[in-house]
Design an enzyme around this catalytic site. Structure first.
Site, PDB file in Angstrom:
ATOM      1  N   ASP A 264      -4.457  -7.358   4.034  1.00  0.00           N
ATOM      2  CA  ASP A 264      -5.466  -7.356   2.969  1.00  0.00           C
ATOM      3  C   ASP A 264      -5.082  -6.512   1.753  1.00  0.00           C
ATOM      4  O   ASP A 264      -5.625  -6.692   0.676  1.00  0.00           O
ATOM      5  CB  ASP A 264      -6.810  -6.844   3.528  1.00  0.00           C
ATOM      6  CG  ASP A 264      -6.693  -5.477   4.189  1.00  0.00           C
ATOM      7  OD1 ASP A 264      -5.588  -4.918   4.223  1.00  0.00           O
ATOM      8  OD2 ASP A 264      -7.719  -4.960   4.673  1.00  0.00           O
ATOM      9  N   HIS A 265      -4.117  -5.607   1.901  1.00  0.00           N
ATOM     10  CA  HIS A 265      -3.796  -4.703   0.791  1.00  0.00           C
ATOM     11  C   HIS A 265      -2.736  -5.273  -0.147  1.00  0.00           C
ATOM     12  O   HIS A 265      -2.929  -5.359  -1.346  1.00  0.00           O
ATOM     13  CB  HIS A 265      -3.307  -3.352   1.338  1.00  0.00           C
ATOM     14  CG  HIS A 265      -4.404  -2.434   1.783  1.00  0.00           C
ATOM     15  ND1 HIS A 265      -5.287  -2.759   2.768  1.00  0.00           N
ATOM     16  CD2 HIS A 265      -4.762  -1.194   1.364  1.00  0.00           C
ATOM     17  CE1 HIS A 265      -6.142  -1.753   2.944  1.00  0.00           C
ATOM     18  NE2 HIS A 265      -5.841  -0.794   2.094  1.00  0.00           N
TER      19      HIS A 265
ATOM     20  N   ASP B  43      -6.617   3.434   8.364  1.00  0.00           N
ATOM     21  CA  ASP B  43      -7.189   3.329   7.034  1.00  0.00           C
ATOM     22  C   ASP B  43      -8.413   4.240   7.001  1.00  0.00           C
ATOM     23  O   ASP B  43      -9.222   4.234   7.938  1.00  0.00           O
ATOM     24  CB  ASP B  43      -7.603   1.885   6.730  1.00  0.00           C
ATOM     25  CG  ASP B  43      -7.931   1.742   5.259  1.00  0.00           C
ATOM     26  OD1 ASP B  43      -7.063   1.263   4.503  1.00  0.00           O
ATOM     27  OD2 ASP B  43      -9.042   2.141   4.854  1.00  0.00           O
TER      28      ASP B  43
ATOM     29  N   ARG C 238     -13.524   4.766  -4.600  1.00  0.00           N
ATOM     30  CA  ARG C 238     -12.662   5.850  -5.103  1.00  0.00           C
ATOM     31  C   ARG C 238     -12.374   5.663  -6.577  1.00  0.00           C
ATOM     32  O   ARG C 238     -12.042   4.555  -7.005  1.00  0.00           O
ATOM     33  CB  ARG C 238     -11.334   5.877  -4.342  1.00  0.00           C
ATOM     34  CG  ARG C 238     -11.540   6.328  -2.936  1.00  0.00           C
ATOM     35  CD  ARG C 238     -10.256   6.514  -2.178  1.00  0.00           C
ATOM     36  NE  ARG C 238     -10.613   7.146  -0.913  1.00  0.00           N
ATOM     37  CZ  ARG C 238     -10.015   6.932   0.242  1.00  0.00           C
ATOM     38  NH1 ARG C 238      -8.976   6.124   0.299  1.00  0.00           N
ATOM     39  NH2 ARG C 238     -10.427   7.547   1.328  1.00  0.00           N
TER      40      ARG C 238
ATOM     41  N   SER D 139      -7.026   8.817   1.188  1.00  0.00           N
ATOM     42  CA  SER D 139      -6.548   7.791   2.110  1.00  0.00           C
ATOM     43  C   SER D 139      -5.848   8.371   3.332  1.00  0.00           C
ATOM     44  O   SER D 139      -5.502   9.550   3.383  1.00  0.00           O
ATOM     45  CB  SER D 139      -5.606   6.846   1.378  1.00  0.00           C
ATOM     46  OG  SER D 139      -4.269   7.173   1.668  1.00  0.00           O
TER      47      SER D 139
ATOM     48  N   ARG E 181      -2.945   7.261   4.296  1.00  0.00           N
ATOM     49  CA  ARG E 181      -1.527   6.858   4.217  1.00  0.00           C
ATOM     50  C   ARG E 181      -0.615   7.997   4.673  1.00  0.00           C
ATOM     51  O   ARG E 181      -0.571   9.064   4.082  1.00  0.00           O
ATOM     52  CB  ARG E 181      -1.184   6.374   2.806  1.00  0.00           C
ATOM     53  CG  ARG E 181      -1.315   7.404   1.725  1.00  0.00           C
ATOM     54  CD  ARG E 181      -1.197   6.779   0.337  1.00  0.00           C
ATOM     55  NE  ARG E 181      -2.395   5.997   0.028  1.00  0.00           N
ATOM     56  CZ  ARG E 181      -2.837   5.768  -1.205  1.00  0.00           C
ATOM     57  NH1 ARG E 181      -2.196   6.225  -2.247  1.00  0.00           N
ATOM     58  NH2 ARG E 181      -3.941   5.061  -1.406  1.00  0.00           N
TER      59      ARG E 181
HETATM   60  C1  MIC Z   1      -7.192   3.423   0.184  1.00  0.00           C
HETATM   61  O1  MIC Z   1      -8.323   2.993   0.010  1.00  0.00           O
HETATM   62  O2  MIC Z   1      -6.741   4.427  -0.398  1.00  0.00           O
HETATM   63  C2  MIC Z   1      -6.292   2.714   1.171  1.00  0.00           C
HETATM   64  C3  MIC Z   1      -5.225   2.044   0.397  1.00  0.00           C
HETATM   65  O3  MIC Z   1      -7.021   1.737   1.851  1.00  0.00           O
HETATM   66  C4  MIC Z   1      -5.750   3.761   2.150  1.00  0.00           C
HETATM   67  C5  MIC Z   1      -4.720   3.265   3.061  1.00  0.00           C
HETATM   68  C6  MIC Z   1      -3.394   3.146   2.430  1.00  0.00           C
HETATM   69  O4  MIC Z   1      -3.005   3.958   1.580  1.00  0.00           O
HETATM   70  O5  MIC Z   1      -2.686   2.204   2.801  1.00  0.00           O
HETATM   71  C7  MIC Z   1      -6.824   4.431   2.997  1.00  0.00           C
HETATM   72  O6  MIC Z   1      -7.955   4.485   2.589  1.00  0.00           O
HETATM   73  O7  MIC Z   1      -6.502   4.981   4.052  1.00  0.00           O
HETATM   74 FE1  SF4 Z   2      -8.940  -1.708   0.626  1.00  0.00          FE
HETATM   75 FE2  SF4 Z   2      -8.941   0.958   0.788  1.00  0.00          FE
HETATM   76 FE3  SF4 Z   2     -10.068  -0.301  -1.267  1.00  0.00          FE
HETATM   77 FE4  SF4 Z   2     -11.191  -0.462   1.068  1.00  0.00          FE
HETATM   78  S1  SF4 Z   2     -10.911   1.394  -0.136  1.00  0.00           S
HETATM   79  S2  SF4 Z   2     -10.884  -2.145  -0.357  1.00  0.00           S
HETATM   80  S3  SF4 Z   2      -9.438  -0.513   2.428  1.00  0.00           S
HETATM   81  S4  SF4 Z   2      -7.914  -0.281  -0.759  1.00  0.00           S
END
Ligand code: MIC
Ligand code: SF4
Length: 640
Positions: free
Chosen positions: A64-65, A119, A379, A533, A535
């Protein structure tokens, strides 16, 4: 004394330790989820553990990313992940099927179960009464291998909701209110539990909006009881058999109490550049807007988008606005199409994106220079949208849609049409984009494109660490600062040597080269270092660059665990004022580490450039200390 919901679920899953606040426990994980941006690492780690099949009740790999596919990298990752799922017994949710948290809520989440996801927004499942926790990929790999997930026994914050939301005020406004009260580090070491008369009128997707964005509080997770509302949702998803009633005991005692009267709530926004910078929409009304983005795992459910469609129906998006909408899942998308709402969205001039994270993680739709962008996301960290000088405001779908029509921030409570939307009695069920596990995957060959590089491993921690302070950063530094994402960098998630070139680029573009030139060194941070996140690249890439220890005023939970997992030492200043006396470029030394860490003795940092010493704390369990000393969890596991 009665038990909280959190205590009940933890107790039922307890494998190691005792449920005493602040103490480390290990719990059994029933379900896991990964997404493609963190999944490749998680599965490389699962492969390194060496089991033939996952041991959880259910594990799902979502795509999905990274769905832009501007080069071969994303598609290669998808092929790798699909072959991994087939080989090791996972469900595979294909690209286009939707955002992991939305799909998991619809199709897999189950009250009372534990879910660990690579995640940070995994707590979305808390909307269904699950204990759903975000973690680094390595922790998820261990959980898939049947190992316990370790966490600190949390405090429980009880949030009592009374009253009922007025029309045009949304569950997004509830979580924005909670963020105003608790702030981005107010949830660290805590689980947020919702209860009270007010929850009865909130549907599961509305509850999930709240638990989803509880991640922005730094909370371990957030959870709602499982009640008649939950049952209705599960029945509508054709999953009535997974329902189980689950509530806190009436006489339970929360560690902290908050009460919010929904009758009094007004539309809110999180202003740049932090989800806790809360302003009322009334105070922002009239501000010119350039872009509106509706979607993300926070606000892309069917009912969210039906409300948006009802606001936009028969009208046109303002000429100065670009409106983009990403439905959260194929189920949502298809139902909008079948029920005619998609036509209303398209006809208004909305640009429809695929069911994926998209602009939320900077995969396209970067706003124009100096733009104001209203987003229903979770975010608004500096630079995350892809445009450094853009101002991102996080709002409800109602506020977003109302403003898309006028071109300025508009209070949706000024609208007059009826947008009340009932949850469907039956959702459209078609899981044709979810590939179930094979009974036996042992014959499957793993597909590894050239972007999938081997996992870097750390060496055991040296007893003495000497080096330069490579960077000093302030409070609330996010993992988006440490390891940015976006269309250019996200495709490199399976290639640590390449992605390491971008560490800290939003704050200091020379960091990576400097770290390599100096043969590694130290990072100095303020409070809540590593928020945001899950990550693990924010630990792995600095590790690759030779960073050995990170010294801060305090850490965010997931990032601290990730540092430990990759053998980087997380330390905090005993005396916060010492933060002021240390600068980038100082040569510092930590000595006698092995004995000091094992015996819980004070750790002294010698600043050779300034001729000063600072006392540091290492707030880690004995187990976590051994992991750091071994050079990370994989080394530790091999040695035990
Ligand atoms: C995000 O919302 O920052 C992400 C991208 O979903 C991350 C995961 C990632 O960096 O792959 C998260 O929330 O953990
Ligand atoms: Fe995707 Fe992270 Fe954004 Fe949710 S917050 S939509 S998991 S990138």
């Amino acid at each position: 004394m009665g038990k909280t919901l959190t205590e009940k679920i933890l107790e039922e899953h307890l494998l190691v330790g005792e449920l005493k606040k602040g103490q480390e426990i290990g719990i059994r994980i029933d379900q896991t989820l990964t997404q493609d941006a963190t999944g490749t690492m998680a599965y490389l780690q699962f492969e390194a553990i060496g089991l033939p099949r996952v041991k959880t009740d259910l594990s799902v790999s979502y795509i999905d990313h990274n769905t832009l596919q501007t080069g071969f990298e994303n598609a290669d990752d998808h092929a790798f992940l699909q072959s991994i799922a087939a080989k090791y017994g996972l469900y595979f949710s294909r690209p286009g099927n939707g955002i992991c948290h939305q799909v998991h809520l619809e199709r897999f989440g189950q009250p009372g179960k534990t879910l660990l996801g690579s995640d940070s927004h995994t707590p979305t499942g808390g909307g269904l009464g699950m204990l759903a926790i975000g973690a680094g990929g390595l922790d998820v790999a261990v959980a898939m291998a049947g190992g316990p997930f370790y966490l600190t026994t949390p405090e429980v914050v009880g949030i009592k909701l009374t009253g009922q939301l007025k029309a045009y005020v949304s569950s997004k406004d509830i979580i924005l209110k909670v963020l105003e009260i608790l702030g981005v580090k107010g949830g660290v070491g805590r689980v947020i539990e919702y209860y009270g008369q007010g929850i009865k009128s909130l549907t599961v997707p509305e509850r999930a909006t709240i638990t989803n964005m509880g991640a922005e509080l730094g909370a371990t997770t957030s959870v709602f009881p499982s009640d008649e509302v939950t049952k209705k949702f599960l029945v509508a998803q054709n999953r009535a058999d997974t329902y189980k009633e689950l509530t806190a005991d009436e006489d339970c005692v929360y560690d902290h109490n908050i009460e919010i009267n929904l009758d009094e709530l007004q539309p809110l926004a999180a202003a740049p550049h932090s989800p806790d910078n809360i302003k009322s929409i009334a105070s922002l009304e009239g501000m010119k807007v350039n872009q509106v983005a509706i979607g993300s795992c926070t606000n892309s459910s069917y009912t969210d988008l039906v409300k948006v469609a009802k606001i936009l129906k028969g009208k046109s998006v303002h000429p100065t606005i670009s409106l983009v909408i990403s439905p959260g899942s194929k189920q949502v998308f298809e139902m909008l199409a079948k029920d005619g709402y998609l036509a209303d969205l398209i006809s208004s001039g909305a640009r429809i994106l695929e069911s994926a994270c998209g602009p939320c993680i900077g995969m396209g739709q970067a706003p124009s220079s100096n733009a104001v962008s209203l987003r229903t996301f979770n975010r608004n960290f500096f630079g995350r949208s892809g445009t450094k000088d853009a101002s991102i405001y996080l709002v409800s779908p109602e506020t977003a849609a109302a403003s898309a029509l006028t071109g300025v921030i508009t209070n949706p409570t000024s609208l007059s049409q009826d947008i009340s939307t009932l949850m469907p009695e039956h959702f459209l069920i078609d899981d044709n984009m979810i590939i179930p596990p094979l009974p036996d995957g042992s014959h499957i060959e793993i597909i590894r494109g050239p972007n999938i590089k081997p996992l870097p491993v750390n060496s055991p921690l040296d007893n003495i660490l000497v080096g330069e302070v490579l960077i000093k950063v302030e409070d609330n530094i996010t993992t988006d600062h440490i390891m940015p994402a976006g269309a250019k960098i996200l495709p490199l998630r399976s290639n640590i040597p390449e992605i390491a070139k971008y560490v800290f680029t939003t704050v200091d573009k020379d960091f990576s080269q400097r770290a390599l030139d100096k043969n590694g060194g130290f990072i100095i941070g303020g409070h809540n270092y590593g928020q945001g996140s899950s990550r693990e690249h924010a630990a792995l890439a600095p590790m690759y660059l030779g960073v050995k220890a990170v010294i801060t005023k305090s850490f965010a939970r997931i990032h601290k665990a990730n540092l430990v997992n990759f053998g980087l030492l997380p330390l905090t200043f005993k005396n916060e004022a010492d933060y002021e006396n240390i600068d980038q470029g100082d040569i510092v030394e930590l000595s006698n580490l092995v004995i000091s860490l094992r015996n819980n003795q004070d750790i002294t940092l010698i600043n050779k450039s300034k001729n000063k010493v600072y006392e540091l704390n290492c707030d880690l369990s004995a187990r976590a200390i051994e992991i750091v000393l071994a050079g990370g969890l994989l080394n530790y596991t091999k040695g035990n």
